[in-house]
Structure formats: C-alpha cells, structure tokens
Design a protein around this motif. Sequence first.
Motif, PDB file in Angstrom:
ATOM      1  N   VAL A 159       1.526  42.476  51.782  1.00 22.80           N
ATOM      2  CA  VAL A 159       1.741  41.843  51.424  1.00 22.80           C
ATOM      3  C   VAL A 159       2.359  41.630  50.658  1.00 22.80           C
ATOM      4  O   VAL A 159       3.023  40.546  49.779  1.00 22.80           O
ATOM      5  CB  VAL A 159      -0.174  41.534  50.155  1.00 22.80           C
ATOM      6  CG1 VAL A 159       0.672  39.607  48.966  1.00 22.80           C
ATOM      7  CG2 VAL A 159      -0.590  40.890  51.242  1.00 22.80           C
ATOM      8  N   GLN A 180       9.817  42.221  62.955  1.00 22.34           N
ATOM      9  CA  GLN A 180       8.677  40.818  62.659  1.00 22.34           C
ATOM     10  C   GLN A 180       9.798  39.577  62.073  1.00 22.34           C
ATOM     11  O   GLN A 180       9.972  38.559  63.070  1.00 22.34           O
ATOM     12  CB  GLN A 180       7.653  41.043  61.963  1.00 22.34           C
ATOM     13  CG  GLN A 180       6.353  40.354  62.011  1.00 22.34           C
ATOM     14  CD  GLN A 180       6.124  39.833  63.231  1.00 22.34           C
ATOM     15  OE1 GLN A 180       6.212  40.663  64.304  1.00 22.34           O
ATOM     16  NE2 GLN A 180       4.722  39.264  63.913  1.00 22.34           N
ATOM     17  N   ARG A 181      10.168  40.366  61.447  1.00 19.61           N
ATOM     18  CA  ARG A 181      11.365  39.080  61.236  1.00 19.61           C
ATOM     19  C   ARG A 181      12.412  38.381  61.833  1.00 19.61           C
ATOM     20  O   ARG A 181      13.042  37.253  62.390  1.00 19.61           O
ATOM     21  CB  ARG A 181      12.120  39.264  59.786  1.00 19.61           C
ATOM     22  CG  ARG A 181      11.522  39.346  58.559  1.00 19.61           C
ATOM     23  CD  ARG A 181      11.352  38.187  57.921  1.00 19.61           C
ATOM     24  NE  ARG A 181      10.801  38.612  56.465  1.00 19.61           N
ATOM     25  CZ  ARG A 181       9.484  37.859  56.314  1.00 19.61           C
ATOM     26  NH1 ARG A 181       8.910  36.902  56.353  1.00 19.61           N
ATOM     27  NH2 ARG A 181       8.986  37.778  54.939  1.00 19.61           N
ATOM     28  N   HIS A 237      -0.748  40.394  66.767  1.00 14.81           N
ATOM     29  CA  HIS A 237      -2.042  41.060  66.580  1.00 14.81           C
ATOM     30  C   HIS A 237      -3.058  41.553  67.054  1.00 14.81           C
ATOM     31  O   HIS A 237      -4.147  42.239  65.984  1.00 14.81           O
ATOM     32  CB  HIS A 237      -3.033  39.347  66.722  1.00 14.81           C
ATOM     33  CG  HIS A 237      -1.779  38.502  65.726  1.00 14.81           C
ATOM     34  ND1 HIS A 237      -1.062  37.728  65.787  1.00 14.81           N
ATOM     35  CD2 HIS A 237      -2.156  38.130  64.168  1.00 14.81           C
ATOM     36  CE1 HIS A 237      -0.388  36.875  64.439  1.00 14.81           C
ATOM     37  NE2 HIS A 237      -1.316  36.910  64.147  1.00 14.81           N
ATOM     38  N   ARG A 268       5.337  40.553  52.604  1.00 12.29           N
ATOM     39  CA  ARG A 268       5.445  38.794  53.723  1.00 12.29           C
ATOM     40  C   ARG A 268       5.031  38.028  53.137  1.00 12.29           C
ATOM     41  O   ARG A 268       4.958  36.591  53.221  1.00 12.29           O
ATOM     42  CB  ARG A 268       4.470  39.037  54.862  1.00 12.29           C
ATOM     43  CG  ARG A 268       4.460  40.395  56.029  1.00 12.29           C
ATOM     44  CD  ARG A 268       5.493  39.681  56.877  1.00 12.29           C
ATOM     45  NE  ARG A 268       5.443  38.845  57.281  1.00 12.29           N
ATOM     46  CZ  ARG A 268       6.133  38.322  58.632  1.00 12.29           C
ATOM     47  NH1 ARG A 268       7.650  38.724  58.730  1.00 12.29           N
ATOM     48  NH2 ARG A 268       5.839  37.055  59.806  1.00 12.29           N
ATOM     49  N   PHE A 271      -4.545  37.645  55.419  1.00 13.30           N
ATOM     50  CA  PHE A 271      -5.646  37.638  56.083  1.00 13.30           C
ATOM     51  C   PHE A 271      -5.469  38.958  56.228  1.00 13.30           C
ATOM     52  O   PHE A 271      -7.259  39.188  56.937  1.00 13.30           O
ATOM     53  CB  PHE A 271      -4.740  36.778  57.272  1.00 13.30           C
ATOM     54  CG  PHE A 271      -5.800  36.854  58.754  1.00 13.30           C
ATOM     55  CD1 PHE A 271      -7.208  36.852  58.825  1.00 13.30           C
ATOM     56  CD2 PHE A 271      -5.465  37.991  59.189  1.00 13.30           C
ATOM     57  CE1 PHE A 271      -7.646  36.575  59.941  1.00 13.30           C
ATOM     58  CE2 PHE A 271      -6.458  37.707  60.885  1.00 13.30           C
ATOM     59  CZ  PHE A 271      -7.346  37.801  61.009  1.00 13.30           C
ATOM     60  N   TRP A 272      -5.259  39.803  56.704  1.00 14.49           N
ATOM     61  CA  TRP A 272      -5.315  41.539  57.036  1.00 14.49           C
ATOM     62  C   TRP A 272      -5.579  42.068  55.363  1.00 14.49           C
ATOM     63  O   TRP A 272      -6.877  42.480  56.156  1.00 14.49           O
ATOM     64  CB  TRP A 272      -3.698  41.273  56.912  1.00 14.49           C
ATOM     65  CG  TRP A 272      -2.683  41.590  58.785  1.00 14.49           C
ATOM     66  CD1 TRP A 272      -1.841  40.526  58.424  1.00 14.49           C
ATOM     67  CD2 TRP A 272      -3.445  40.895  60.063  1.00 14.49           C
ATOM     68  NE1 TRP A 272      -1.190  40.516  59.235  1.00 14.49           N
ATOM     69  CE2 TRP A 272      -2.900  40.498  60.147  1.00 14.49           C
ATOM     70  CE3 TRP A 272      -4.907  42.300  60.360  1.00 14.49           C
ATOM     71  CZ2 TRP A 272      -2.681  40.468  62.146  1.00 14.49           C
ATOM     72  CZ3 TRP A 272      -4.426  41.928  61.974  1.00 14.49           C
ATOM     73  CH2 TRP A 272      -3.611  41.377  62.533  1.00 14.49           C
ATOM     74  N   ASP A 302       1.125  35.391  53.257  1.00 14.28           N
ATOM     75  CA  ASP A 302       0.663  35.307  55.070  1.00 14.28           C
ATOM     76  C   ASP A 302      -0.123  36.565  55.829  1.00 14.28           C
ATOM     77  O   ASP A 302      -0.788  36.958  56.022  1.00 14.28           O
ATOM     78  CB  ASP A 302       2.164  35.448  55.955  1.00 14.28           C
ATOM     79  CG  ASP A 302       2.557  34.230  55.969  1.00 14.28           C
ATOM     80  OD1 ASP A 302       2.506  33.442  55.491  1.00 14.28           O
ATOM     81  OD2 ASP A 302       3.641  34.348  56.419  1.00 14.28           O
ATOM     82  N   GLY A 303       0.244  38.031  54.400  1.00 12.51           N
ATOM     83  CA  GLY A 303      -0.112  38.903  54.600  1.00 12.51           C
ATOM     84  C   GLY A 303      -1.825  39.088  53.997  1.00 12.51           C
ATOM     85  O   GLY A 303      -2.611  40.376  54.402  1.00 12.51           O
ATOM     86  N   ASN A 342       8.021  45.094  59.802  1.00 13.18           N
ATOM     87  CA  ASN A 342       8.734  43.660  59.099  1.00 13.18           C
ATOM     88  C   ASN A 342       9.863  43.520  59.363  1.00 13.18           C
ATOM     89  O   ASN A 342       9.764  42.129  59.692  1.00 13.18           O
ATOM     90  CB  ASN A 342       8.528  44.049  57.287  1.00 13.18           C
ATOM     91  CG  ASN A 342       8.172  42.158  56.849  1.00 13.18           C
ATOM     92  OD1 ASN A 342       7.931  41.353  57.366  1.00 13.18           O
ATOM     93  ND2 ASN A 342       9.665  42.615  55.639  1.00 13.18           N
ATOM     94  N   GLU A 353      10.720  36.464  64.745  1.00  5.74           N
ATOM     95  CA  GLU A 353      10.835  35.344  64.688  1.00  5.74           C
ATOM     96  C   GLU A 353      12.218  34.094  63.810  1.00  5.74           C
ATOM     97  O   GLU A 353      11.924  33.206  64.617  1.00  5.74           O
ATOM     98  CB  GLU A 353       9.979  35.543  62.864  1.00  5.74           C
ATOM     99  CG  GLU A 353       8.294  35.779  62.881  1.00  5.74           C
ATOM    100  CD  GLU A 353       8.084  35.929  61.030  1.00  5.74           C
ATOM    101  OE1 GLU A 353       6.908  35.828  61.549  1.00  5.74           O
ATOM    102  OE2 GLU A 353       8.657  35.704  60.475  1.00  5.74           O
TER     103      GLU A 353
END
Lengths: 170, 282
Positions: free
Chosen positions: A43, A159-160, A4, A46, A52-53, A49-50, A156, A163
């Motif tokens: 976005v 990140q996946r 983050h 994702r 917020f950014w 979830d995106g 991404n 996760e």
Amino acid sequence: MRWHVGAFVVLLALALTETSLLPAALGGGLRPGLVLIATSVWVALRGMDGLFWVFLGGFMLDLTSNLPVGLTSLSLLLGNVVATIVDRAPIPSATVRASTWVALVTVVSYGLSIAGMAISGLDVDVVYAMTNVILPLLVINPALAVIAHAALNQVNLRQRRREAGRTIAL
Amino acid sequence: MLVLSLSSQIPRAAEGPLSVVLTPLQQLFSGAGSAINDVFRSAGELQDLRQRVQTLQRQVDELSIENLRLREFQAEVRQYRDLLNFASQNPIYDVVGADVIGLSATCAPDDANRLRAGVCANVIASDPSPFSRYLTINVGRQHGVRVGMPVVGGGLALIGRVGQVNEASSQVQLLIDPNSYVNVQVVSSRATGTVAGQSDGSLRLQNVPQTDNLEVDDIIVTSGLGGALPGQLPVGRIERIISTDAQLFKEAIVRPAVDFNRIEIVLVITAAPNMTATLQAP
C-alpha cells in the motif's frame, strides 16, 4: 490475470508461513506479522490500489483465527487507511517511509484488535499487550519491512513499466 | 463492530469448504516448520541428550525391577476392579457413590461408561493474533469433533477445549488463553477452584476458599464439576502461592503439565462419562 494469481499464491504462502510454519519452527513465542508487513509495504508503494490485497490477506488470517470474523481484515484495512491519511511528513528515503508506514499500521491494527476483542466481551490484558506484544512488534515488523520493501519495490517497478507500456499501446 | 456481527455468518459458512482445501496446505507448512525446528533443536541439544541417555538407562534398570513388582499388583487390582464393576451394575449397591463408578469406568475397558473414544490429531496452525492462544488441529466435524470437547496431550494432561469446529479442522482454545476457565481440584486437599489462563502464558488458580489448604507442588486436576470436562485430567502443579490471608479467596500460580510451545500431536476426547460436550448437536 497471471500477475493476480501469482500475487494470490504469494499472499497465501505468507499467511500459511505466519500461522503454520513459524509457530512450528519458533515455538509459541512472538512472531512477525508477515501478511501485515507485505500488504502494508505494498500500500505504501501503490497507494489505495493495494488495499484490496490488505483485505484479502486479512481475510486469510481471519480463517485461521478464533477472533470475531472480519476483525483482522478490518483492523489491517483501517490501519492502512490511517497510514494513508497521516502520510504527509516529508520522508526522503522510500525504505524509511515504508518502515514507518508498517510501524503505524502495527500500532493501529493491533490497537483495533484489542478494542474489538474488548467489545466482543473477550478478556485482554491491555498493559501486557502493549508492553509484551505491540512494543516488540514495533521493532520486528518495521525491521522486516526493509527487506519487504526491497523485494516489493522491484515488483512495483516492473508493474509500473508494464502499465506504462499498456498505456502507450493504447 | 456492527458490520462484523452482521457479516459473520457469511464467512463462517465459507470456512467449511475452505478448511478442506486449507488443511493439507497448513499441514505441509507446519511440517516444514517442525523440520526446521528439529534441525536447530537437535544440534543444540546433543550434549543434553547424551546426559539424558545415561540417566534414562539408569531409570530403565530401576523400572524393569519395578515392573516385575507391578505385575503382581496388577493381578490383585483386576480382582478389585471386577468387584467394583459388579457393584455398579447391581442395584443393591446403590450406596456406591459416583466416584466409584467413575473409577470403574476409567479403568474397565468393557464398562458402558468408560472413556469410549478419542480422536488423534496433529497441530497444523496457531492463531495469528498474538492476543489469543488457539491451535488448529487437523480433525473436524467429519471426525466427530464437537465444540467443548476436551483436548489432551501426553499423559492425558489437559491442553484445552475445542473452541470452533470446521469440516476438516478445529480450533482448540488452550488452557493458557486469557479467556479460558476450567474447574479444577487439588489432589491432596480436595480443594476446588478455577484455573484461568493469563496473557503471559501462565495459569492462575483462583476461587479457592481460605479454609482450604494449598501447598507448593500440589497436583491440580480437572474436577469434572459442571460436566464440561471429565474429572481427573492433569492440569499442572502449584508453583507459587500468591494470595494473602486478608483476601477472600486463595490464589496460586500453576505450572502447566504440558509445554504449550511444543505441542504437535493431541487427542480429542469425544466421549467420556458425564461429559456434556458429546450431547451437543452436530
């Protein structure tokens, strides 16, 4: 947490490049919406979830803009929400989908900016804005979205994987 | 929009401390952008620069001769200026109009009404919106800058006005912003009007009565009417007259006195004779 912080620094660097570096390097000409491109591609990759950014990036631009506070961030948010709703057409290529996504966000968010300025009582030449700002950016932003997609897709995927690893560990 | 207007106070309050942090970063990025721009520009302009050096050398020679002549005039002007200062300070000379006091005020360094102060600033950012023409400069409330103060560039040419002030930075509304209106005067004919910014980055002279005369290349300066700006700041030259006799007012396209694409250093006028912006509360 570290991810983050890294994302925040990258977004801040993009906002500063868009508002400080590019105007000084290119003069007063039209410049691409780097924050719009990066956050919209995120976005597209994702999903919700995106958002917020998107809001954070828009807020960073709001700080250096003289338009009513919140107009840029809300325009970007709504642009991405509209793109999420419209995203039904089967597009086989992920790059083309991201590029189309950015084109849609460009039209909607700048259109909302113009509407917001008009409601706030600010003069804006709609015909000039359409022909000399939105149309050129409809070429520039989606073209740069191809590069953004190539870079952010790697982020991404990583990140996946992270996760998925966390889910298995649980 | 309702949400916008209701929530506007909270982010504005956050802008003060944030501007202290953001301003050095913006300076860094702006500096990097300028460096990149310089590299490309200097390579492209090398040939042009050679020709310019030759032209400038000729001009230096001519100006050296002219300078000698002007030194003689300077001594003469000093005497006239003393006379005008005396006139403005002496009640017997109440008949001396405001223009004369203004002239004296601009020229005499010790006069109480002189242009007292200016704050030098660097341009550190541009408005991210392509629909508005604002610049961010690295001086703010802590440097004595207030909303409405005029901002000038080289040759004291007007660039715009301070539109918003943060603690360590300010946003300047350029003359070419579509929402910028400035009261101006044509130097040769004394005709007054308004210069408005256009979306395409040009300036339009408006509201000039049909009875007044406009000519191409006429110099436009601020009129000082309304007290928002001091008078006599250069704005530009008339490039093209676009109105017809059938219209109520004359209109013209004005070529700005400054290149708005290459503004790097500016001066904020913080105090000037009859300028109302200095009276606003901090």
